[in-house]
Design a protein around this motif. Structure first.
Motif, PDB file in Angstrom:
ATOM      1  N   SER A 189      51.504 -73.727 -45.789  1.00 55.85           N
ATOM      2  CA  SER A 189      52.071 -72.551 -45.144  1.00 55.85           C
ATOM      3  C   SER A 189      52.065 -71.431 -46.180  1.00 55.85           C
ATOM      4  N   GLU A 190      51.910 -70.175 -45.677  1.00 55.56           N
ATOM      5  CA  GLU A 190      51.981 -69.038 -46.619  1.00 55.56           C
ATOM      6  C   GLU A 190      53.344 -68.379 -46.556  1.00 55.56           C
ATOM      7  N   CYS A 192      56.124 -68.422 -47.945  1.00 51.86           N
ATOM      8  CA  CYS A 192      57.036 -68.538 -49.095  1.00 51.86           C
ATOM      9  C   CYS A 192      56.762 -67.353 -50.023  1.00 51.86           C
ATOM     10  N   LYS A 193      57.746 -67.004 -50.841  1.00 52.70           N
ATOM     11  CA  LYS A 193      57.485 -66.009 -51.869  1.00 52.70           C
ATOM     12  C   LYS A 193      56.573 -66.601 -52.951  1.00 52.70           C
ATOM     13  N   TYR A 194      56.739 -67.885 -53.216  1.00 54.75           N
ATOM     14  CA  TYR A 194      55.985 -68.565 -54.273  1.00 54.75           C
ATOM     15  C   TYR A 194      54.980 -69.527 -53.657  1.00 54.75           C
ATOM     16  N   ILE A 195      53.733 -69.392 -54.056  1.00 53.83           N
ATOM     17  CA  ILE A 195      52.669 -70.215 -53.472  1.00 53.83           C
ATOM     18  C   ILE A 195      51.837 -70.847 -54.578  1.00 53.83           C
ATOM     19  N   ILE A 196      51.597 -72.135 -54.421  1.00 55.61           N
ATOM     20  CA  ILE A 196      50.634 -72.839 -55.288  1.00 55.61           C
ATOM     21  C   ILE A 196      49.483 -73.236 -54.382  1.00 55.61           C
ATOM     22  N   LYS A 202      40.816 -67.401 -52.046  1.00 58.46           N
ATOM     23  CA  LYS A 202      41.414 -66.579 -51.001  1.00 58.46           C
ATOM     24  C   LYS A 202      42.310 -65.486 -51.617  1.00 58.46           C
ATOM     25  N   GLU A 203      42.383 -64.337 -50.906  1.00 56.30           N
ATOM     26  CA  GLU A 203      43.297 -63.274 -51.347  1.00 56.30           C
ATOM     27  C   GLU A 203      44.645 -63.460 -50.661  1.00 56.30           C
ATOM     28  N   TYR A 204      45.718 -63.341 -51.419  1.00 58.68           N
ATOM     29  CA  TYR A 204      47.048 -63.496 -50.827  1.00 58.68           C
ATOM     30  C   TYR A 204      47.801 -62.178 -50.914  1.00 58.68           C
ATOM     31  N   ASP A 205      48.827 -62.077 -50.084  1.00 54.04           N
ATOM     32  CA  ASP A 205      49.748 -60.929 -50.077  1.00 54.04           C
ATOM     33  C   ASP A 205      50.201 -60.628 -51.514  1.00 54.04           C
ATOM     34  N   SER A 206      50.060 -59.374 -51.943  1.00 52.13           N
ATOM     35  CA  SER A 206      50.313 -59.044 -53.344  1.00 52.13           C
ATOM     36  C   SER A 206      51.803 -59.097 -53.717  1.00 52.13           C
ATOM     37  N   ASN A 207      52.683 -59.219 -52.719  1.00 50.83           N
ATOM     38  CA  ASN A 207      54.113 -59.378 -53.033  1.00 50.83           C
ATOM     39  C   ASN A 207      54.466 -60.800 -53.435  1.00 50.83           C
ATOM     40  N   LYS A 208      53.542 -61.675 -53.163  1.00 47.58           N
ATOM     41  CA  LYS A 208      53.847 -63.079 -53.433  1.00 47.58           C
ATOM     42  C   LYS A 208      53.417 -63.459 -54.856  1.00 47.58           C
ATOM     43  N   ILE A 209      54.074 -64.452 -55.373  1.00 50.23           N
ATOM     44  CA  ILE A 209      53.697 -64.971 -56.691  1.00 50.23           C
ATOM     45  C   ILE A 209      52.820 -66.186 -56.427  1.00 50.23           C
TER      46      ILE A 209
END
Lengths: 339, 339
Positions: A189-190, A192-196, A202-209
């Motif tokens: 799932s995406e 979360c604020k924190y993603i491993i 893939k490009e992820y939301d720039s607010n996420k770590i």
């Protein structure tokens, strides 16, 4: 646990357990422990303290078990311990196997390993940490379990603090991270604020770590007597892949000194690498399992591990210490970066 | 042991036990342990880890007990441990007082102390040394127990090896050496190759290996509230002398800030030394018990220990950490060389 049919922690110690005994009584106890673990297909090597290169062992095994009085183990630990995050789980077992004592690495698996060992040998696990403290996952540990390389190490600290605070962290590209507790992990799932993520392109939301993990390839090394039983080897490979929680498509190469194994590699659609004795004996790696008597008599340093490490190339690291699949077959796995 | 009426080891820890706790739960457990030991008149000081000067504690107490998880205790031990013969017995107790674990100094008392503590608290003593190994007496230990100075240190090594080999060693001038095992000690006979003697002026057969011990004098420090109860103090002094296995003639001086105590000293035919507050507050010694709240409020660093150490002069060393004789009286003992 054994009796309940689940060895949650011990069976995930792919890099193996180093047993180190000091006295003759300790050696006998160590052999008993070794046999029991071998029967459970746990890679285990038993060293006499006088012969053990502890500095290498410290880095090369998932757990170090001293079979001796606690004072001896403590003074050895004092010589080699570096820091909480760097040291392996270290356990002390007395010569009579009465007590299994996690000495350091309690939060990194030593407690669980000690409990499982104590149950096996009807001994007392001397657990001294507060009950509510449990092993915490870290980015490094997750990467290790998922057999992946961290591409952007600069994000590790922030995601590790989130894991420490028990914040929800998303893990993308995996379904489980055995054997550690993972109540705060949300899979695939995406949200979360924190993603491993193993989906590292893939490009992820720039607010996420984001911590990006690149899956490593596997090199499988096979040791076999002259009479090669391919179906036994095939079965063994699938068993090992299940244990490592990976598919056959992660295997980049199968290596052996037996030309006959090529057939199996082709059948599995995996590259084959024939290893020759000369290569084996010119190869060095501090983590190699010391050769058995039989191998030494044959003039070989090792087969399965060396084959896997040679086939994996310069970046390869031993991730599954050799285990016997049958009386005539051993298997070992290295991970490496695809070039 | 407690239940059998004999605390063989713990009650001989004259220099006291340092408890060091790390967490709030550990502190609570430490206070429970402290109270129990105090009720048995064992000198005990409980430090919070953050405030503990462990380097001093290492030298100043007969035993160090960490109340925390074993990993924490191990990492602290690694910082301060020097060598087998130099370190005090160190024990780890978990916050729940389930396990009492001798960490180092197993052969120098830690095992026995752990067993006695475990029995007190209905906990498990985690003994990991081989059963047949027992604490060995050494010349240094015998000198300490007999409160004496070794005059000819050059003989120590040979007599210690004899003790280690379990050869018979004669001890002259004493009747017992509690609490250590002493099967190989023959008292008050010259019929041994190895002799440890308090009769240090005598000439012995030149074929024998002799260690000469000079008995040290004792300085007794008394702390008392303003209402001085001399008979209570007298009783306390005799009790303490019995505990130290010495006669009143070994006492060279009794010291107090209370002039009233002079009367008792005269009665006992011992020199009296009046101590004033100024002297107390100018005095420093790394082994002093940290002052109680009451003393701190009175602006005093300590009374009994400081008085004993001042009265004993430059060579004086604390040998009995202060213990309360009653609600209003404390006593401490220092040893010193007569000039």
């Amino acid at each position: 646990m054994e009796n309940g049919g689940r060895l949650t922690m011990i069976e995930n110690l792919w890099k193996g357990i180093a047993l180190i005994s000091a006295s003759e009584d300790g050696y006998k106890a160590g052999e008993i422990i070794k046999e029991k673990l071998r029967n459970l297909e746990i890679p285990v090597v038993h060293y006499r303290y006088q012969e053990a290169k502890i500095e290498d062992i410290w880095k090369c095994y998932n757990a170090v078990i001293f079979i001796m009085a606690l004072e001896g183990a403590t003074r050895i630990v004092c010589k080699y311990a570096k820091a909480k995050n760097e040291d392996p789980p270290v356990i002390c077992i007395d010569d009579k196997i009465n007590y299994v004592i996690p000495l350091i690495g309690g939060h990194w698996g030593a407690n669980e390993i000690a409990k499982e060992l104590a149950q096996m040998f009807n001994a007392t696990a001397v657990i001294t940490t507060a009950a509510e403290l449990k092993g915490k996952l870290s980015v490094e540990k997750i990467a290790e379990i998922l057999i992946a390389k961290i591409i952007n190490p600069e994000s590790i600290v922030r995601v590790n603090s989130a894991l420490l605070r028990d914040e929800i962290v998303c893990v993308i590209g995996a379904n489980k991270i055995p054997p550690l507790s993972q109540n705060n992990i949300k899979f695939n799932s995406e949200d979360c604020k924190y993603i491993i993520t193993l989906d590292y392109n893939k490009e992820y939301d720039s607010n996420k770590i984001i911590v990006k993990l690149k899956p490593l390839k596997l090199a499988i090394g096979i040791g076999s007597k002259k009479e090669v039983n391919l179906s036994e080897i095939r079965e063994g490979i699938y068993k090992i892949l299940e244990r490592l929680n990976v598919d056959i498509n992660r295997v980049g190469v199968i290596a052996s000194i037996r030309e006959e194994v090529r057939k199996l590699a082709e059948e599995l659609n995996v590259k084959f690498r024939l290893i020759n004795e000369n290569e084996i004996n010119n190869f060095t790696n501090p983590c190699l399992t010391p050769p058995s008597k039989t191998l030494t008599e044959l003039g070989l340093k090792g087969v399965a591990e060396v084959s896997a490490l040679i086939a994996g190339g310069k970046s390869s690291k031993l991730i599954l210490r050799k285990i016997p699949l049958s009386k005539s077959i051993t298997i070992a796995v290295a991970s490496y970066e695809e070039e």
